[in-house]
Design a protein around this motif. Sequence first.
Motif, mmCIF file in Angstrom:
data_model
loop_
_atom_site.group_PDB
_atom_site.id
_atom_site.type_symbol
_atom_site.label_atom_id
_atom_site.label_comp_id
_atom_site.label_asym_id
_atom_site.label_seq_id
_atom_site.Cartn_x
_atom_site.Cartn_y
_atom_site.Cartn_z
ATOM 1 N N PHE A 31 66.082 56.615 24.042
ATOM 2 C CA PHE A 31 65.415 57.883 23.744
ATOM 3 C C PHE A 31 66.406 58.875 23.139
ATOM 4 C CE2 PHE A 31 63.977 62.157 25.223
ATOM 5 C CZ PHE A 31 62.836 62.232 24.435
ATOM 6 N N HIS A 32 66.004 59.473 22.014
ATOM 7 C CA HIS A 32 66.864 60.406 21.287
ATOM 8 C C HIS A 32 66.104 61.713 21.066
ATOM 9 C CE1 HIS A 32 69.328 56.853 20.402
ATOM 10 N NE2 HIS A 32 68.171 56.254 20.115
ATOM 11 N N TYR A 33 66.656 62.797 21.578
ATOM 12 C CA TYR A 33 65.986 64.098 21.554
ATOM 13 C C TYR A 33 66.737 65.058 20.646
ATOM 14 C CZ TYR A 33 64.150 68.539 23.373
ATOM 15 O OH TYR A 33 63.590 69.795 23.512
ATOM 16 N N GLN A 57 69.665 61.334 28.772
ATOM 17 C CA GLN A 57 70.846 60.857 29.475
ATOM 18 C C GLN A 57 70.584 59.547 30.233
ATOM 19 O OE1 GLN A 57 73.923 62.270 29.240
ATOM 20 N NE2 GLN A 57 72.944 63.589 27.700
ATOM 21 N N SER A 58 69.342 59.357 30.690
ATOM 22 C CA SER A 58 69.048 58.196 31.540
ATOM 23 C C SER A 58 68.381 57.043 30.792
ATOM 24 C CB SER A 58 68.137 58.628 32.704
ATOM 25 O OG SER A 58 66.903 59.142 32.222
ATOM 26 N N PRO A 106 63.757 52.049 19.695
ATOM 27 C CA PRO A 106 64.186 53.453 19.689
ATOM 28 C C PRO A 106 62.988 54.410 19.674
ATOM 29 C CG PRO A 106 65.416 52.181 18.071
ATOM 30 C CD PRO A 106 64.306 51.291 18.550
ATOM 31 N N VAL A 107 63.108 55.487 20.416
ATOM 32 C CA VAL A 107 62.109 56.557 20.439
ATOM 33 C C VAL A 107 62.820 57.870 20.133
ATOM 34 C CG1 VAL A 107 60.432 57.827 21.827
ATOM 35 C CG2 VAL A 107 60.681 55.352 22.136
ATOM 36 N N TRP A 108 62.395 58.549 19.076
ATOM 37 C CA TRP A 108 62.975 59.831 18.688
ATOM 38 C C TRP A 108 61.932 60.926 18.885
ATOM 39 C CZ3 TRP A 108 67.889 60.842 16.411
ATOM 40 C CH2 TRP A 108 68.684 59.703 16.194
ATOM 41 N N LEU A 109 62.391 62.080 19.375
ATOM 42 C CA LEU A 109 61.530 63.257 19.509
ATOM 43 C C LEU A 109 62.219 64.447 18.853
ATOM 44 C CD1 LEU A 109 59.170 64.949 20.639
ATOM 45 C CD2 LEU A 109 60.476 65.149 22.784
ATOM 46 N N VAL A 110 61.533 65.050 17.867
ATOM 47 C CA VAL A 110 61.987 66.294 17.242
ATOM 48 C C VAL A 110 60.996 67.373 17.650
ATOM 49 C CG1 VAL A 110 62.425 67.512 15.083
ATOM 50 C CG2 VAL A 110 63.067 65.096 15.315
ATOM 51 N N GLN A 111 61.497 68.425 18.326
ATOM 52 C CA GLN A 111 60.611 69.412 18.935
ATOM 53 C C GLN A 111 60.993 70.825 18.522
ATOM 54 O OE1 GLN A 111 61.001 69.830 23.189
ATOM 55 N NE2 GLN A 111 58.931 70.662 23.429
#
Length: 235
Positions: A175-177, A170-171, A145-150
């Motif tokens: 990946f979780h944004y 979506q693709s 899993p890869v999470w990005l908090v921006q």
Amino acid sequence: MQSLDVLRRSPTADYLATVIHSVALTPTIKAIRLQLDRNDFQFLPGQSVWPKFERDGRKFSKIYSIASSPSHCPEVELCVSRVGWSSAFLQDLAIGQVLPLRGPYGLMTLSELPQRPRLYITEGSGIAPLKSQIDWLHECGYRQPVWLVQANPETTDQLPYQQYWQQLQQSWKNFHYREAIIQCPEVVLSGLRLDLAAFDIVICAVGDRSNQLQAFVLALGARLDQLCSEKFIAF
């Protein structure tokens, strides 16, 4: 183009860079794509270059993280926030203009696929080195899993690369944004309820915000030996 499974960095050297694309990501942040004059330039995701500027007869240099994946070499993309005269100079360069730069530099990098989930936390143009890493992980088919908090304190409702991240989510199922819009990243992180001790965590923000975010995730259970943070300075 570099092989995805074998990453190398070239020795630090001088190059000439030509502006081939420049687009506004927010009212204050631009993505600027440069074509380097030699094909031997290679960097690790998360590294930077030092463009050189001249003003009033004096030469200056400022470090900028590369926002693109190493697979695009010898092209590099910079994510530049208009926060000082050097950044304004870079943002105002026209297509076709040439500037000298030196690189690569930096130690907050990836040279192989990590074995643990990743959490990226960023504000403003601090997204640049994180985007380089995330893009490379995606290209490599990274399965953790890869999470990005921006967030973006400059314009709180407009985030650089926002649509790009939404589409990637979506693709790419891993990946979780999460957007910190009109609120700070700390609020978003609290709501995620992730087991931060299980993550490698990378933070990039301006000035003291990097230290503040690091202290916050440590209080939520993150491990110091699995946390990397970098701050940038505006001028």
